[in-house]
Design a protein around this motif. Structure first.
Motif, short mmCIF file in Angstrom:
data_model
loop_
_atom_site.label_atom_id
_atom_site.label_comp_id
_atom_site.label_asym_id
_atom_site.label_seq_id
_atom_site.Cartn_x
_atom_site.Cartn_y
_atom_site.Cartn_z
N ASP A 156 -4.71 -1.15 -2.44
CA ASP A 156 -4.20 -2.24 -1.60
C ASP A 156 -2.67 -2.16 -1.47
O ASP A 156 -2.01 -1.59 -2.34
N ASP A 157 -2.15 -2.75 -0.41
CA ASP A 157 -0.70 -2.89 -0.22
C ASP A 157 0.03 -1.56 -0.36
O ASP A 157 1.14 -1.51 -0.90
N GLU A 206 -3.44 -3.05 7.43
CA GLU A 206 -3.45 -4.50 7.18
C GLU A 206 -2.49 -5.22 8.13
O GLU A 206 -1.49 -4.64 8.56
MG MG Z 1 -3.19 -6.04 1.01
#
Ligand code: MG
Ligand code: C2E
Ligand code: MG
Ligand code: MG
Length: 288
Positions: A180-181, A237
């Motif tokens: 993620d991220d 995202e």
């Molecule tokens: Mg994220």
């Protein structure tokens, strides 16, 4: 005098600090009770396959319906849950809830993967046992691959042999792992290979400012190319505009998630969305 003013300021600061400490204690007590009182709810944000425009998966995002404060966003309580260790039972609840939901949606709509966020504190805790999770999913007739575990670079950087074994145990059970991220931490690209990650989620920070000639687009293109070379699928995202959608589709990005498609919805509204479908052009029909 300056001295008095200084003293007053000191007084003011310690009062503020006292108040903040008290608020923190209140919030912690309420957070402890929230699980028992059933105040948590999972919201779901669609993850769209860019080539088809179809909803391929959902990310489960935690919401706390506080009796007095109203809906509290995760950013306002996850850090406290992490510091206090409460993230472990809360994260367990998230997993169980997501598995039950995946079982229902798989039965009704066909394959629907649900992505859950696992905090580093939770992941590294001895109380998180991948085998228990997988056994629990099996009891629900949910295959391991119905769940995707989202971890962060922060967590990979701190990962010891123990957490590495946990990652492997998840992978053995068919649970997919997403980073993620991506781009906000400081992990090197070699982590992607070493930890055998399935999905890479490009952080909104880079997606937010992409336009035809931008550096951020070049960056996304490079990340996508590199990820594909390593056999990973890419999720962008924070996609909020048609232009971002189109540029990412042209760059060969696999999936996208963002307010352009939908914000996170409660289960009932997410089902309505699944039935209605998204009103979005498939990326490949877009001509350069
Ligand atoms: Mg994220
Ligand atoms: P994340 O995992 O990176 O989740 C994406 C966040 O971006 C979500 O915020 C989502 O609502 C928001 N978002 C999605 N599309 C857009 C967009 O187009 N524009 C903008 N500005 N924002 C968008 P949310 O739900 O407030 O969650 C924030 C963070 O809290 C998550 O970031 C995740 O790190 C954490 N979190 C959420 N649920 C859980 C959970 O169950 N467990 C743990 N450990 N962490 C969670
Ligand atoms: Mg996430
Ligand atoms: Mg984020």
């Amino acid at each position: 005098s300056a001295k008095d003013a200084g003293r007053n300021q000191h007084c003011h600061f310690s009062l503020t600090m006292q108040r903040e400490a008290q608020e923190r204690r209140d919030l912690l007590r309420e957070l402890q009770a929230a699980l028992e009182h059933g105040e948590f709810e999972l919201y779901y944000q669609p993850i769209v396959e860019l080539a088809t425009g179809h909803i391929a998966k959902a990310e489960a995002l935690l919401r706390w319906h506080h009796p007095r404060r109203g809906m509290v966003a995760p950013g306002d309580f996850i850090p406290l849950a992490e510091d206090s260790g409460l993230i472990v039972p809360i994260g367990d609840w998230v997993f169980r809830e997501a598995v039950a939901q995946a079982a229902r949606w798989n039965a009704r709509y066909g394959e629907c993967q649900i992505s859950i966020n696992v905090s580093p504190v939770q992941f590294m805790s001895d109380d998180l046992n991948p085998c228990e999770w997988v056994a629990w999913a099996a009891q629900h007739g949910t295959p391991g691959n119905a769940v995707v575990v989202e971890i962060t670079e922060r967590m990979l950087m701190k990962a010891d042999g123990n957490s590495r074994n946990k990652l492997l145990a998840f992978r053995d059970a068919g649970v997919h792992v997403a980073l993620d991220d991506f781009g906000t931490g400081y992990s090197s690209l070699s982590y992607l290979k070493r930890f055998d990650i399935d999905f890479l989620k490009i952080d909104q920070l880079f997606v937010r400012n992409i336009s035809a000639e931008s550096d951020d687009l070049a960056l996304c293109q490079a990340i996508i190319a590199m990820a594909h070379r390593l056999g990973l699928k890419v999720v962008a995202e924070g996609v909020a505009t048609e232009e971002q959608h189109m540029l990412l589709a042209l760059a060969g990005c696999d999936y996208a998630q963002g307010f352009l498609y939908s914000q996170a919805l409660n289960a009932r509204n997410f089902e309505a969305l699944l039935e209605r479908g998204l009103d979005v052009e498939p990326g490949l029909s877009v001509t350069p």
